[in-house]
Design an enzyme around this catalytic site. Structure first.
Site, short mmCIF file in Angstrom:
data_model
loop_
_atom_site.label_atom_id
_atom_site.label_comp_id
_atom_site.label_asym_id
_atom_site.label_seq_id
_atom_site.Cartn_x
_atom_site.Cartn_y
_atom_site.Cartn_z
N LYS A 68 0.82 -1.22 0.00
CA LYS A 68 0.00 0.00 0.00
C LYS A 68 0.85 1.27 0.00
O LYS A 68 0.40 2.31 -0.47
CB LYS A 68 -0.95 0.01 1.20
CG LYS A 68 -2.15 -0.91 1.01
CD LYS A 68 -3.13 -0.79 2.16
CE LYS A 68 -4.40 -1.57 1.84
NZ LYS A 68 -5.43 -1.42 2.86
N ASP A 100 -10.44 2.81 1.17
CA ASP A 100 -10.70 2.23 2.51
C ASP A 100 -11.44 3.23 3.40
O ASP A 100 -12.33 2.85 4.16
CB ASP A 100 -9.38 1.84 3.20
CG ASP A 100 -8.84 0.50 2.70
OD1 ASP A 100 -9.64 -0.32 2.19
OD2 ASP A 100 -7.62 0.28 2.82
#
Ligand code: NAP
Length: 285
Positions: free
Chosen positions: A72, A108
């Site tokens: 990420k 997210d």
């Protein structure tokens, strides 16, 4: 039906138990689109593998990618731009092409907030806005970003106080309280309206573990949100429900972040019912 074919996928390592292929296959079907969703397990040391894969997005061979642990943050230097959300969180979970450029986004945060609000709405709760977040890793950054932007006051508790301090300092426009697990006191908790677990504690196969110290009894009005979704009912959620609290695991967030990424890539907002059904769950829109 749209005549183009969407080639989607997930970068991470390891990827053995990912639910994403099922969720995105269901999204393609529900939207009447042709395409596929592949897993790209790239070892953390394989920098060239990561570069080569991103070049396939740049060339248009791959439409878009999700990104999970441990990439990420690794992908950021290989992208041309980050959205303001990804920039503020410091992590990317969705990559897409815009013209000649590779863009990094983070769904997210919005996925978490959207699912939290659906749950709070379904539970018919009018709750205050004091949140306690357990853990200070990548998921905590997205959750805290979402909460702060939604007007919550956030306390962050982590086993390494310096990690929590660094996270808090990166949100310069907001004031977060920071505490360590050791300074947790039962008497601190009843004032919180929302408890969120962002640690992996309780995740399969360690399903008997709870991130909450045993001496803590949650207040009846505290809502519990556990980002862990495997098992479907974590010990934290089971204990909270046994005490009469409203509690949920993170499957809804997983579905929401996937749906938001899918919409970026294809322009279609997939009906959530089919996405839940694809992983054997039943929550509807
Ligand atoms: P991460 O970056 O590795 O961060 C994990 C955090 O938990 C770190 O602060 C870590 O502290 C802490 N931690 C780990 N083990 C602990 C323990 N035994 N006691 C106390 N703290 C502990 O991982 P992440 O990306 O944030 O992911 C965390 C969890 O969220 C995973 O289970 C992941 O599957 C889940 N998640 C769910 C969704 C969803 O859509 N539902 C999305 C993202 C993540 P140290 O640094 O000291 O180890």
């Amino acid at each position: 039906m749209n005549s183009s074919s969407f080639h989607l996928g997930l970068i991470g390592y390891p990827l053995g138990h990912s639910l994403s292929p099922k969720i995105h296959a269901a999204a393609l079907k529900a939207c009447g689109l042709r395409g596929d969703y592949s897993l790209f397990p790239i070892h953390p040391d394989d920098k060239q593998g990561l570069k080569d894969l991103l070049n396939r997005v740049r060339s248009g061979e791959i439409t878009g990618l999700n990104v999970t642990i441990p990439h990420k943050q690794n992908v950021i230097p290989l992208l041309d731009e980050l959205t303001p959300t990804a920039q503020a969180i410091g992590a990317v979970n969705t990559i897409y092409r815009h013209g000649e450029k590779l863009i990094g986004e983070n769904t997210d945060a919005a996925g978490f907030l959207s699912d939290l609000k659906k749950n709070i709405g379904n539970w018919k709760l009018g709750i205050g806005k004091l949140a306690l977040v357990l853990g200070a890793g990548g998921a905590a950054r997205a959750v805290i970003y979402a909460l702060l932007h939604d007007g919550w006051q956030v306390t962050l508790a982590a086993r390494r106080i310096e990690q929590a301090g660094q996270l808090a300092n990166s949100f310069t426009n907001y004031k977060l309280q920071v505490t360590s697990y050791e300074t947790f006191q039962p008497s601190n908790l009843p004032t919180f309206n929302l408890l969120i677990n962002t640690t992996p504690v309780g995740m399969s196969p360690n399903i008997e573990a709870s991130p909450l110290p045993e001496n803590i009894v949650l207040n009846k009005n505290t809502v519990v949100y556990d980002l862990v979704y495997n098992p479907r009912e974590t010990k934290l959620v089971k204990d909270a429900r046994a005490n009469g609290l409203q509690a949920t695991t993170g499957l809804g967030m997983l579905i929401e972040q996937a749906a938001l990424a899918f919409e970026i890539w294809t322009g279609c907002n997939p009906p959530r019912y089919f996405l839940f059904e694809s992983v054997g769950a039943t929550r509807s829109d």
